[in-house]
Write a protein that holds these residues in place. Structure first.
Motif, PDB file in Angstrom:
ATOM      1  N   TYR A  37       3.684  14.450   6.280  1.00 41.65           N
ATOM      2  CA  TYR A  37       4.883  13.836   6.846  1.00 41.65           C
ATOM      3  C   TYR A  37       5.466  12.684   6.030  1.00 41.65           C
ATOM      4  CZ  TYR A  37       3.784  16.682  10.879  1.00 41.65           C
ATOM      5  OH  TYR A  37       3.523  17.752  11.702  1.00 41.65           O
ATOM      6  N   ILE A  38       4.662  12.044   5.182  1.00 40.27           N
ATOM      7  CA  ILE A  38       5.231  10.993   4.316  1.00 40.27           C
ATOM      8  C   ILE A  38       4.658  11.093   2.903  1.00 40.27           C
ATOM      9  CG2 ILE A  38       5.788   9.341   6.146  1.00 40.27           C
ATOM     10  CD1 ILE A  38       3.175   7.889   5.489  1.00 40.27           C
ATOM     11  N   PRO A  39       4.646  12.298   2.311  1.00 40.53           N
ATOM     12  CA  PRO A  39       4.050  12.424   0.973  1.00 40.53           C
ATOM     13  C   PRO A  39       4.774  11.594  -0.081  1.00 40.53           C
ATOM     14  CG  PRO A  39       5.281  14.406   1.552  1.00 40.53           C
ATOM     15  CD  PRO A  39       5.208  13.572   2.785  1.00 40.53           C
ATOM     16  N   ARG A  40       6.069  11.435   0.081  1.00 39.68           N
ATOM     17  CA  ARG A  40       6.813  10.662  -0.922  1.00 39.68           C
ATOM     18  C   ARG A  40       6.411   9.188  -0.878  1.00 39.68           C
ATOM     19  NH1 ARG A  40      13.285  10.648  -2.313  1.00 39.68           N
ATOM     20  NH2 ARG A  40      13.117   9.060  -3.944  1.00 39.68           N
ATOM     21  N   LEU A  41       6.352   8.627   0.318  1.00 39.69           N
ATOM     22  CA  LEU A  41       5.955   7.229   0.438  1.00 39.69           C
ATOM     23  C   LEU A  41       4.526   7.023  -0.050  1.00 39.69           C
ATOM     24  CD1 LEU A  41       7.466   6.256   3.925  1.00 39.69           C
ATOM     25  CD2 LEU A  41       8.475   6.026   1.643  1.00 39.69           C
ATOM     26  N   LEU A  42       3.662   8.006   0.215  1.00 37.78           N
ATOM     27  CA  LEU A  42       2.262   7.919  -0.211  1.00 37.78           C
ATOM     28  C   LEU A  42       2.169   7.937  -1.733  1.00 37.78           C
ATOM     29  CD1 LEU A  42      -0.325   7.751   1.512  1.00 37.78           C
ATOM     30  CD2 LEU A  42      -0.639  10.193   1.133  1.00 37.78           C
ATOM     31  N   ALA A  43       2.951   8.818  -2.364  1.00 41.98           N
ATOM     32  CA  ALA A  43       2.922   8.921  -3.826  1.00 41.98           C
ATOM     33  C   ALA A  43       3.517   7.690  -4.489  1.00 41.98           C
ATOM     34  CB  ALA A  43       3.680  10.172  -4.269  1.00 41.98           C
ATOM     35  N   GLU A  44       4.536   7.095  -3.858  1.00 40.13           N
ATOM     36  CA  GLU A  44       5.162   5.901  -4.426  1.00 40.13           C
ATOM     37  C   GLU A  44       4.366   4.637  -4.163  1.00 40.13           C
ATOM     38  OE1 GLU A  44       8.981   5.968  -2.614  1.00 40.13           O
ATOM     39  OE2 GLU A  44       9.807   7.495  -3.977  1.00 40.13           O
ATOM     40  N   GLY A  45       3.355   4.739  -3.287  1.00 40.75           N
ATOM     41  CA  GLY A  45       2.525   3.574  -2.984  1.00 40.75           C
ATOM     42  C   GLY A  45       3.128   2.626  -1.980  1.00 40.75           C
ATOM     43  N   THR A  46       4.237   3.005  -1.342  1.00 43.13           N
ATOM     44  CA  THR A  46       4.872   2.142  -0.335  1.00 43.13           C
ATOM     45  C   THR A  46       4.239   2.298   1.041  1.00 43.13           C
ATOM     46  OG1 THR A  46       6.547   3.853   0.024  1.00 43.13           O
ATOM     47  CG2 THR A  46       7.083   2.094  -1.524  1.00 43.13           C
ATOM     48  N   SER A  47       3.345   3.274   1.172  1.00 45.54           N
ATOM     49  CA  SER A  47       2.621   3.459   2.428  1.00 45.54           C
ATOM     50  C   SER A  47       1.183   3.815   2.108  1.00 45.54           C
ATOM     51  CB  SER A  47       3.266   4.563   3.270  1.00 45.54           C
ATOM     52  OG  SER A  47       2.603   4.713   4.499  1.00 45.54           O
ATOM     53  N   LYS A  48       0.244   3.274   2.861  1.00 43.11           N
ATOM     54  CA  LYS A  48      -1.173   3.537   2.642  1.00 43.11           C
ATOM     55  C   LYS A  48      -1.829   3.963   3.946  1.00 43.11           C
ATOM     56  CE  LYS A  48      -1.574   0.200  -1.139  1.00 43.11           C
ATOM     57  NZ  LYS A  48      -2.285  -1.011  -1.634  1.00 43.11           N
ATOM     58  N   ARG A  49      -2.903   4.732   3.789  1.00 41.03           N
ATOM     59  CA  ARG A  49      -3.644   5.186   4.972  1.00 41.03           C
ATOM     60  C   ARG A  49      -4.354   4.008   5.630  1.00 41.03           C
ATOM     61  NH1 ARG A  49      -4.489   9.530   1.363  1.00 41.03           N
ATOM     62  NH2 ARG A  49      -3.871  11.553   2.213  1.00 41.03           N
ATOM     63  N   ILE A  50      -4.171   3.880   6.951  1.00 38.46           N
ATOM     64  CA  ILE A  50      -4.850   2.833   7.716  1.00 38.46           C
ATOM     65  C   ILE A  50      -5.825   3.526   8.664  1.00 38.46           C
ATOM     66  CG2 ILE A  50      -4.546   0.890   9.291  1.00 38.46           C
ATOM     67  CD1 ILE A  50      -1.681   0.640   8.266  1.00 38.46           C
ATOM     68  N   PRO A  51      -7.128   3.516   8.352  1.00 41.25           N
ATOM     69  CA  PRO A  51      -8.069   4.305   9.124  1.00 41.25           C
ATOM     70  C   PRO A  51      -8.344   3.772  10.526  1.00 41.25           C
ATOM     71  CG  PRO A  51      -9.207   3.010   7.466  1.00 41.25           C
ATOM     72  CD  PRO A  51      -7.754   2.835   7.202  1.00 41.25           C
TER      73      PRO A  51
END
Length: 655
Positions: A37-51
């Motif tokens: 759902y947010i692969p672009r943000l994940l690849a750009e580093g603007t979003s990170k997984r919060i476990p």
């Protein structure tokens, strides 16, 4: 079809849309679904997984709606390029058209249609069992003066669409030129691909290209790269990558087992597999290096090469000139009787008549874009953008012929062929057949439109793929950020536009459902450009002529149907006065074709030379020319090694 069947379809699809929206709002906040759902943000580093868990992750908030709504055109242009902006302009363009058409259709034409000879049969109390034909032009009395309302409405809408088309064409052409002047130098602007290079007994392909371009383009030629046959190397690289992933996975499993206290399993099956895979990986690497050295030989050269120039103007000149021997070649009851008793149930009948036909058609059409993309890739196009542009045209016309025309003529190829072979009576045949399918296409917009655009948000196929592969992958694994498949989504929007224009005066009840679809598409695709899709290539808006041509075709189709309708309704003056309208529309199209289309075909000499002079003052161009030579080097010929770096946390596989 009766009203209750339409309401059943609307109810089912509204419920599906609500489920998709609510599910998306929850699933997109789960860290395990970020790659969906947010692969672009994940690849750009603007979003990170919060476990860590929090209550917000299970509450279907819709904060993404506000972000998508407030996205400006400048932000979209800078983040996703002009192609994405043109795609959204196509949707806003359609919204403008059908908002205007909806006002006329619902508040003017629809009351006229209802005020026909069947109004006395209209049962207000038992509204759900009324036929949808009450809302169509077929309900208007033959010879009625009220048909002039439809006549003037067609003229008004045609004029409005043509004005809007001119404005959009001019605006996007201006943006295309501005985008070109503001863009950084890109390798493809300085590069051409030459085909069918003549074979010489005394010279290699590379020597022939070198000598030719040094002789005829001495001041602008930079270098070249001959295309080589590397299919075997690519297959070996894929095999090596798969082995590498297996080794990494096995070693992670071993670490987990060791942490859990399984210290006695020192020479188990996993270790043996790792050793076997490691040896095989080393052998593959040796084979790759051997094939890479063989590929450098003249015998492995293909009769094609990338040629690099110092300026865009030189590349464009060489591309459009014929280079001597260097030529550029463009190469359900009849089938299932046992269902008879079931079909007598009223609710089942409503589902089958109001929902199932368009659902089956929608599912079958899912296969068309990938098939057209595959067939187009076999035609010899040299870029992804050319493939998708050509596939886009194929999907549009396939949909028009096999969905619209085949449906209105009851799916009979013989009927369709008889219409084509008798062009004088095309308006009459269309006038009879098209209004008869109004109820089907209204439900088609609801079923195919609402659900498909909502499922685009939900991304069910990538989600299922992620659920299947999740046990065999880790968060550190590489993933690919997808790009919007324009050849799938552009034809879909344009086909709904064709339906809206065609049925504008025949069955204006379609317009509110079409507006809902466009509103959903507007907000959902903006969200997808923010979170999901990253541009794979940039054509600087070359898709717009496809949009323009499809709209012109839709207008001509509406005019032909109108000529036939007025003739059938015994209103000969209206039928005669309708004939100049398609001629005027085609003249307008010819003006746009000569005024704007050249800008989308190729940049002018003036633009290329101005941009080249601008770049001459840029000190970074020297570094750009150095990188230009390697920009199109085959990745299969680059050095690689997996065996010595399988995992930074472990020893090398091979010592």
């Amino acid at each position: 079809m009766i009203v209750s069947a339409l309401l059943t379809s609307v109810g089912i699809n509204t419920a599906l849309c609500v489920v998709f929206f609510a599910s998306y709002s929850i699933l997109r906040k789960q860290p395990s679904n970020y790659e969906v759902y947010i692969p672009r943000l994940l690849a750009e580093g603007t979003s990170k997984r919060i476990p860590r868990f929090n209550l917000e992750r299970i509450v279907p908030f819709s904060n993404w709606l506000a972000r998508a709504w407030t996205l400006s055109e400048d932000e979209l242009l800078s983040s996703s390029g002009l192609d994405a902006l043109v795609f959204m302009r196509m949707i806003t363009f359609s919204l403008k058209i059908f908002t205007f058409a909806g006002i006329i259709g619902i508040f003017v034409i629809l009351p006229v249609n209802c005020w026909g000879n069947q109004l006395q049969d209209f049962d207000v109390i038992d509204f759900a069992n009324n036929s949808l034909d009450v809302f169509t032009i077929s309900n208007v009395n033959t010879g009625s003066s009220w048909l002039w309302v439809h006549f003037f409405a067609i003229y008004i809408l045609t004029g409005f669409i043509c004005l809007l088309l001119h404005h959009e064409y001019k605006n996007i052409a201006s943006k295309r030129i501005s985008y070109f002047y503001s863009s950084n130098p890109r390798p493809h602007q300085f590069t051409i691909l030459v085909h069918s290079i003549p074979v010489s007994k005394t010279h290699s392909i590379s020597d022939s290209v070198e000598s030719f371009f040094r002789e005829f383009y001495p001041s602008t030629y930079v270098s070249h790269v001959v295309i080589r046959r590397t299919n075997k190397i690519r297959n070996l690289l894929v095999e090596a990558k798969n082995l590498y992933k297996k080794i990494i996975q096995l070693r992670k499993q071993n670490r987990q087992k060791n942490k859990q206290g399984d210290y006695f399993r020192l020479f188990g099956q996993d270790d043996n597999l790792i050793d076997q895979y490691g040896k095989k990986l080393g052998e593959i690497e040796q084979n790759v290096r051997l094939h890479q050295s063989e590929a450098s030989l003249a015998t492995e050269e293909a009769r094609a090469a990338f040629v690099f120039f110092k300026s865009r103007y030189a590349a464009a000149t060489a591309f459009h000139m014929q280079q001597s021997g260097l030529t550029n070649l463009k190469q359900l009851e009849v089938l299932f009787p046992f269902l008879t008793s079931i079909l007598t149930i009223k609710f089942v009948t409503q589902i089958i008549t109001g929902y199932l036909p368009s659902l089956i058609l929608q599912l079958s059409l899912k296969l068309v874009p990938p098939i057209m993309g595959f067939l187009t890739s076999m035609q010899g196009y040299i870029s992804h953008s050319d493939i998708e542009s050509s596939a886009c045209n194929k999907v549009i016309w396939f949909t028009v012929w096999n969905v619209f025309l085949a449906t209105v003529f009851s799916g009979s190829f013989i009927s369709l062929l008889s219409v084509i072979l008798d062009p004088k009576h095309i308006p009459e045949r269309l006038a009879v057949a098209v209004p008869a399918q109004a109820s089907f296409f209204i439900t088609y917009v609801v079923t195919s439109g609402w659900t498909s655009v909502s499922s685009e948000l939900f991304r069910i196929i990538p989600l299922l793929g992620s659920l299947i592969t999740r046990p065999f992958s880790s968060p550190e694994d590489e993933f690919e950020v997808p790009s919007l498949p324009f050849h799938r989504d552009v034809p879909r929007v344009l086909f709904f536009g064709l339906l809206g224009i065609t049925y504008f005066f025949l069955a204006p009840l379609i317009l509110p459902f079409l507006l809902i679809y466009l509103c959903l598409a507007y907000i959902i695709y903006r969200n997808q450009f923010i979170n999901v899709y990253a541009p794979k290539y940039e054509t600087a808006g070359k898709l717009w002529p496809i949009v323009h041509n499809t709209m012109i075709f839709s207008l001509i189709l509406m005019h032909m149907i109108a000529v036939g309708i007025f003739a059938l309704k015994k209103l000969s003056p209206a039928s005669s006065w309708m004939l100049p309208l398609p001629a005027l529309t085609l003249l307008f199209n010819e003006y746009c074709r000569k005024r704007f289309l050249p800008i989308f075909t190729a940049y002018s000499t003036e633009s290329l030379i101005k941009k080249d002079r601008q770049d001459q003052k840029d000190p970074r161009m020297a570094e750009f020319y150095k990188k230009l030579v390697t920009a199109y080097k085959d990745p299969a010929l680059l050095p690689f090694q997996y065996s010595s770096n399988t995992d930074g946390l472990f020893d090398p596989l091979l010592s």
